[in-house]
Design a protein around this motif. Structure first.
Motif, PDB file in Angstrom:
ATOM      1  N   ARG A 291       0.925   4.104  -2.859  1.00 48.32           N
ATOM      2  CA  ARG A 291       0.667   5.518  -2.520  1.00 48.32           C
ATOM      3  C   ARG A 291       1.858   6.397  -2.936  1.00 48.32           C
ATOM      4  O   ARG A 291       1.671   7.518  -3.392  1.00 48.32           O
ATOM      5  CB  ARG A 291       0.364   5.656  -1.036  1.00 48.32           C
ATOM      6  CG  ARG A 291      -0.959   4.990  -0.665  1.00 48.32           C
ATOM      7  CD  ARG A 291      -1.532   5.546   0.619  1.00 48.32           C
ATOM      8  NE  ARG A 291      -2.803   4.948   0.955  1.00 48.32           N
ATOM      9  CZ  ARG A 291      -3.965   5.191   0.365  1.00 48.32           C
ATOM     10  NH1 ARG A 291      -4.023   6.029  -0.629  1.00 48.32           N
ATOM     11  NH2 ARG A 291      -5.077   4.596   0.768  1.00 48.32           N
TER      12      ARG A 291
ATOM     13  N   GLU B   3      -8.242  -1.859   2.662  1.00 47.89           N
ATOM     14  CA  GLU B   3      -7.567  -0.751   1.981  1.00 47.89           C
ATOM     15  C   GLU B   3      -6.883  -1.238   0.710  1.00 47.89           C
ATOM     16  O   GLU B   3      -6.924  -0.569  -0.327  1.00 47.89           O
ATOM     17  CB  GLU B   3      -6.551  -0.078   2.902  1.00 47.89           C
ATOM     18  CG  GLU B   3      -5.881   1.120   2.243  1.00 47.89           C
ATOM     19  CD  GLU B   3      -4.912   1.857   3.151  1.00 47.89           C
ATOM     20  OE1 GLU B   3      -4.275   2.806   2.651  1.00 47.89           O
ATOM     21  OE2 GLU B   3      -4.765   1.503   4.341  1.00 47.89           O
ATOM     22  N   TYR B   4      -6.239  -2.399   0.782  1.00 50.89           N
ATOM     23  CA  TYR B   4      -5.582  -2.980  -0.395  1.00 50.89           C
ATOM     24  C   TYR B   4      -6.601  -3.183  -1.516  1.00 50.89           C
ATOM     25  O   TYR B   4      -6.376  -2.778  -2.654  1.00 50.89           O
ATOM     26  CB  TYR B   4      -4.927  -4.307   0.003  1.00 50.89           C
ATOM     27  CG  TYR B   4      -4.002  -4.891  -1.046  1.00 50.89           C
ATOM     28  CD1 TYR B   4      -2.629  -4.783  -0.906  1.00 50.89           C
ATOM     29  CD2 TYR B   4      -4.498  -5.562  -2.167  1.00 50.89           C
ATOM     30  CE1 TYR B   4      -1.765  -5.332  -1.846  1.00 50.89           C
ATOM     31  CE2 TYR B   4      -3.643  -6.103  -3.112  1.00 50.89           C
ATOM     32  CZ  TYR B   4      -2.281  -5.986  -2.948  1.00 50.89           C
ATOM     33  OH  TYR B   4      -1.429  -6.522  -3.892  1.00 50.89           O
TER      34      TYR B   4
ATOM     35  N   LEU C 191       1.340  -1.751  -6.200  1.00 48.75           N
ATOM     36  CA  LEU C 191       0.493  -2.466  -5.245  1.00 48.75           C
ATOM     37  C   LEU C 191       0.687  -3.974  -5.359  1.00 48.75           C
ATOM     38  O   LEU C 191       0.712  -4.686  -4.354  1.00 48.75           O
ATOM     39  CB  LEU C 191      -0.975  -2.104  -5.481  1.00 48.75           C
ATOM     40  CG  LEU C 191      -1.983  -2.669  -4.485  1.00 48.75           C
ATOM     41  CD1 LEU C 191      -1.785  -2.061  -3.097  1.00 48.75           C
ATOM     42  CD2 LEU C 191      -3.404  -2.431  -4.983  1.00 48.75           C
TER      43      LEU C 191
ATOM     44  N   LEU D 203      -7.830   0.220  -2.945  1.00 45.86           N
ATOM     45  CA  LEU D 203      -6.826   0.802  -3.843  1.00 45.86           C
ATOM     46  C   LEU D 203      -6.815   0.068  -5.182  1.00 45.86           C
ATOM     47  O   LEU D 203      -6.752   0.699  -6.242  1.00 45.86           O
ATOM     48  CB  LEU D 203      -5.431   0.730  -3.225  1.00 45.86           C
ATOM     49  CG  LEU D 203      -5.034   1.828  -2.271  1.00 45.86           C
ATOM     50  CD1 LEU D 203      -3.708   1.495  -1.605  1.00 45.86           C
ATOM     51  CD2 LEU D 203      -4.949   3.161  -2.984  1.00 45.86           C
TER      52      LEU D 203
ATOM     53  N   ILE E  21       0.852  -1.196   0.000  1.00 39.20           N
ATOM     54  CA  ILE E  21       0.000   0.000   0.000  1.00 39.20           C
ATOM     55  C   ILE E  21       0.885   1.242   0.000  1.00 39.20           C
ATOM     56  O   ILE E  21       0.643   2.189  -0.761  1.00 39.20           O
ATOM     57  CB  ILE E  21      -0.962  -0.021   1.201  1.00 39.20           C
ATOM     58  CG1 ILE E  21      -2.046  -1.089   0.985  1.00 39.20           C
ATOM     59  CG2 ILE E  21      -1.569   1.359   1.441  1.00 39.20           C
ATOM     60  CD1 ILE E  21      -2.862  -1.411   2.231  1.00 39.20           C
TER      61      ILE E  21
END
Length: 181
Positions: A57, A168-169, A73, A172, A53
């Motif tokens: 980012r 979150e992974y 990612l 994204l 992550i």
């Protein structure tokens, strides 16, 4: 004894002879959120998923294309099936590197449409190496002799619930898949 592993979603994947149809992002996000960075030799739990992550980012902060952010990612996605092997040991395992490269290429083809070019691989590796510098310093307390590589995001090494990292992974992944269309 079987030649497969049973994944989080119940698929039977042969890591050394994988079937692209059985590779799924949910298994990748789940497993990487539970795999500890640094082979577990860290001050506090920090997952490979959190590392990926951060890489994504950072790629976004550098203005990378959605495809390249997704590549950041996914750069450790093969570890979902092969496990995380520390770099010094990995360099001695020529077969492992071959299996990892082949599996990662398959994952890239499935989710990005093609393998990464040499230039794309270099850009992802640059970010991975920068994150490694910070991971070694803050997760292991290693004194770094090289100058800190510039990064464009704020890093946090807080312990996070694996379900939060997994979510979150996946978010994204879906966001950058959508941006890439």
């Amino acid at each position: 004894m079987s030649d497969y592993i049973t994944t989080y979603t119940g698929k039977r994947v042969e890591p050394l002879n994988p079937d692209e149809e059985l590779i799924c992002i949910e298994d990748i996000a789940h497993a990487l959120s539970l795999l500890c960075r640094g082979n577990g030799h860290v001050k506090n739990f920090f997952s490979v998923g959190q590392h990926c992550i951060n890489c994504a980012r950072e790629g976004d902060a550098r203005g990378f294309s959605p495809r390249l952010v997704l590549a950041c990612l996914l750069h450790d996605a093969a570890e979902c099936y092969l496990s995380d092997v520390p770099r010094p040991f990995k360099r001695k395992l020529s077969d492992y590197e071959e299996w990892e490269t082949r599996l990662l290429s398959m994952i890239c083809k499935k989710f990005l449409g093609s393998s990464l070019s040499k230039e794309e691989e270099e850009r992802v590796k640059e970010i991975d190496d920068a994150m490694l510098w910070y991971d070694l310093k803050y997760l292991l307390g290693e004194v770094q002799t090289a100058e800190a590589p510039p990064i464009h995001i704020e890093l946090s090494y807080d312990v996070r619930p694996f379900a939060e990292v997994e979510a979150e992974y996946l978010a994204l992944f879906r966001d950058y898949c959508e941006k890439g269309r």
